[in-house]
Design a protein around this motif. Structure first.
Motif, mmCIF file in Angstrom:
data_model
loop_
_atom_site.group_PDB
_atom_site.id
_atom_site.type_symbol
_atom_site.label_atom_id
_atom_site.label_comp_id
_atom_site.label_asym_id
_atom_site.label_seq_id
_atom_site.Cartn_x
_atom_site.Cartn_y
_atom_site.Cartn_z
ATOM 1 N N TYR A 150 0.834 -1.204 0.000
ATOM 2 C CA TYR A 150 0.000 0.000 0.000
ATOM 3 C C TYR A 150 0.867 1.252 0.000
ATOM 4 C CZ TYR A 150 -3.265 3.582 1.616
ATOM 5 O OH TYR A 150 -4.014 4.736 1.728
ATOM 6 N N ALA A 153 2.590 1.723 -3.340
ATOM 7 C CA ALA A 153 1.655 2.077 -4.404
ATOM 8 C C ALA A 153 1.164 3.515 -4.292
ATOM 9 C CB ALA A 153 0.467 1.120 -4.389
ATOM 10 N N ARG A 154 0.915 3.975 -3.072
ATOM 11 C CA ARG A 154 0.261 5.277 -2.896
ATOM 12 C C ARG A 154 1.133 6.359 -2.278
ATOM 13 N NH1 ARG A 154 -6.099 4.060 -1.309
ATOM 14 N NH2 ARG A 154 -6.435 2.393 -2.858
ATOM 15 N N HIS A 155 2.306 5.983 -1.786
ATOM 16 C CA HIS A 155 3.152 6.980 -1.117
ATOM 17 C C HIS A 155 4.577 7.015 -1.638
ATOM 18 C CE1 HIS A 155 0.422 8.498 2.072
ATOM 19 N NE2 HIS A 155 -0.171 7.327 1.877
ATOM 20 N N ASP A 157 6.830 8.040 -5.382
ATOM 21 C CA ASP A 157 6.719 8.673 -6.696
ATOM 22 C C ASP A 157 8.104 8.663 -7.326
ATOM 23 O OD1 ASP A 157 5.493 9.976 -8.815
ATOM 24 O OD2 ASP A 157 5.799 11.979 -7.963
ATOM 25 N N ASP A 193 -3.655 7.703 6.465
ATOM 26 C CA ASP A 193 -4.666 7.888 5.435
ATOM 27 C C ASP A 193 -6.037 7.500 5.976
ATOM 28 O OD1 ASP A 193 -2.496 8.496 3.918
ATOM 29 O OD2 ASP A 193 -2.674 6.780 2.554
ATOM 30 N N LEU A 195 -9.197 6.055 4.955
ATOM 31 C CA LEU A 195 -9.905 5.318 3.907
ATOM 32 C C LEU A 195 -11.355 5.091 4.315
ATOM 33 C CD1 LEU A 195 -7.247 2.556 3.077
ATOM 34 C CD2 LEU A 195 -7.487 4.829 2.060
ATOM 35 N N ILE A 204 -4.695 -3.682 -4.423
ATOM 36 C CA ILE A 204 -3.445 -3.002 -4.098
ATOM 37 C C ILE A 204 -2.285 -3.590 -4.895
ATOM 38 C CG2 ILE A 204 -2.500 -4.296 -2.131
ATOM 39 C CD1 ILE A 204 -2.999 -0.466 -2.429
ATOM 40 N N GLU A 207 -2.534 -1.840 -8.214
ATOM 41 C CA GLU A 207 -2.019 -0.471 -8.108
ATOM 42 C C GLU A 207 -0.494 -0.461 -8.053
ATOM 43 O OE1 GLU A 207 -3.753 2.054 -5.127
ATOM 44 O OE2 GLU A 207 -5.745 1.157 -5.372
#
Length: 306
Positions: A150, A153-155, A157, A193, A195, A204, A207
């Motif tokens: 997770y 995938a989301r934190h 870049d 986060d 959710l 996930i 993602e």
């Protein structure tokens, strides 16, 4: 992050200096290091620079429960410089490494720890040895691998995706099954986060796969029975069974090289020419050969003339 130049010699000096140190001297944390606490972290970034114009983000997400704690120690004492040298010798010039460490959110005090993407030997080693080898886990047959996926995938870049539409690499080690979903409660408490619902594991993984090649590395054949089927369902042919945990870095380097265009034959030649003993080369090649077969086109055979 990810600035600075890598020196294999400097990295070797760092690891060689630990030859007489105990585990507790190498890993001194007795709780989650404040800089590795994922709570409230926006993004961990891997960026291009003048020194690294083609940055490749590589995440090591290491299980540090009781049965898996040997891998971080192996990296800190010997294997991480070999990982970097194998990558560089294979033509992967701009790797940037980030460490994550997982336990079990149902039982442990530090079930997720997250470092930064780094390029220099000193910075990589700092985040690695800042980890807390809690050595926990529970008896439920699962660990919080989902939280590391997770976060990645989301934190995270990276410019490899943003500028070149290329995926990075996510190597997770473990010997238990994943939880079937990412708990919104654990995400709120550990990452921050909010959710509205739990996230199914398959979602996930999907993602994560948009920006990383995800691999699950099982330390040895003896541990496949308790987790292999679950991970094959989640990761497919990206589940790699090693000969032993000490092969983690070289197997990961081999997988990166293969995905970056090296053939299995070329990889084998590079490992041998780099001075690796043939027995170890054979172990690495055996571990990755199944995955390599999925990348190599089936040869077209010429018809046999009468």
């Amino acid at each position: 992050m990810g600035y600075g130049s890598y020196s294999y010699e400097s990295h070797q000096n760092i690891t060689n200096a630990r030859s007489t140190q105990s585990r507790s001297e190498v890993f001194q944390q007795s709780k989650v290091h404040p800089l590795m606490n994922p709570l409230g972290v926006g993004m961990r970034e891997s960026r291009d620079s003048q020194e690294h114009p083609n940055s490749i983000p590589i995440i090591f997400a290491l299980d540090v429960t009781g049965s898996m704690g040997e891998i971080p120690e192996q990296l800190a004492r010997k294997e991480l410089p070999r990982f970097m040298k194998t990558l560089l010798d294979s033509g992967v010039t701009d790797p940037q490494v980030c460490f994550m460490f997982m336990g079990d959110a149902a039982h442990d005090s530090g079930p997720l720890q997250v470092g930064q993407f780094e390029s220099t030997a000193e910075d990589m080693d700092r985040w690695l040895t800042w980890s807390w080898l809690e050595g926990g886990g529970g008896g439920n047959g699962c660990e919080s691998y989902d939280l590391a996926m997770y976060f990645a995938a989301r934190h995270t870049d990276h410019d490899a995706a943003a500028r070149r539409s290329k995926r990075g690499y996510f190597f997770m080690t473990g010997d238990e099954k994943p939880y079937p979903k990412v708990s919104k409660t654990w995400v709120r408490d550990l990452i921050g986060d909010d959710l509205t619902a739990d996230v199914p594991l398959a979602q996930i993984v999907e993602e994560l796969s948009r920006t990383y090649h995800p691999f699950f590395l099982i330390p040895d054949k003896g541990r496949v029975g308790r987790c292999g089927t679950a991970w094959e369902k989640a990761f497919g042919d990206h589940v790699i069974v090693m000969h032993g945990s000490e092969d983690t870095c070289l197997v990961a380097a081999a997988l990166v090289a293969l995905c970056e265009g090296a053939s299995l034959e070329d990889l084998t030649r590079r490992l041998v020419s780099g001075g690796m003993e043939r027995k170890k080369v054979g172990r690495i090649v055996t571990a990755v050969s199944g995955f390599a077969a999925t990348l190599e086109p089936t040869p077209v055979l010429e018809p046999v003339m009468p």
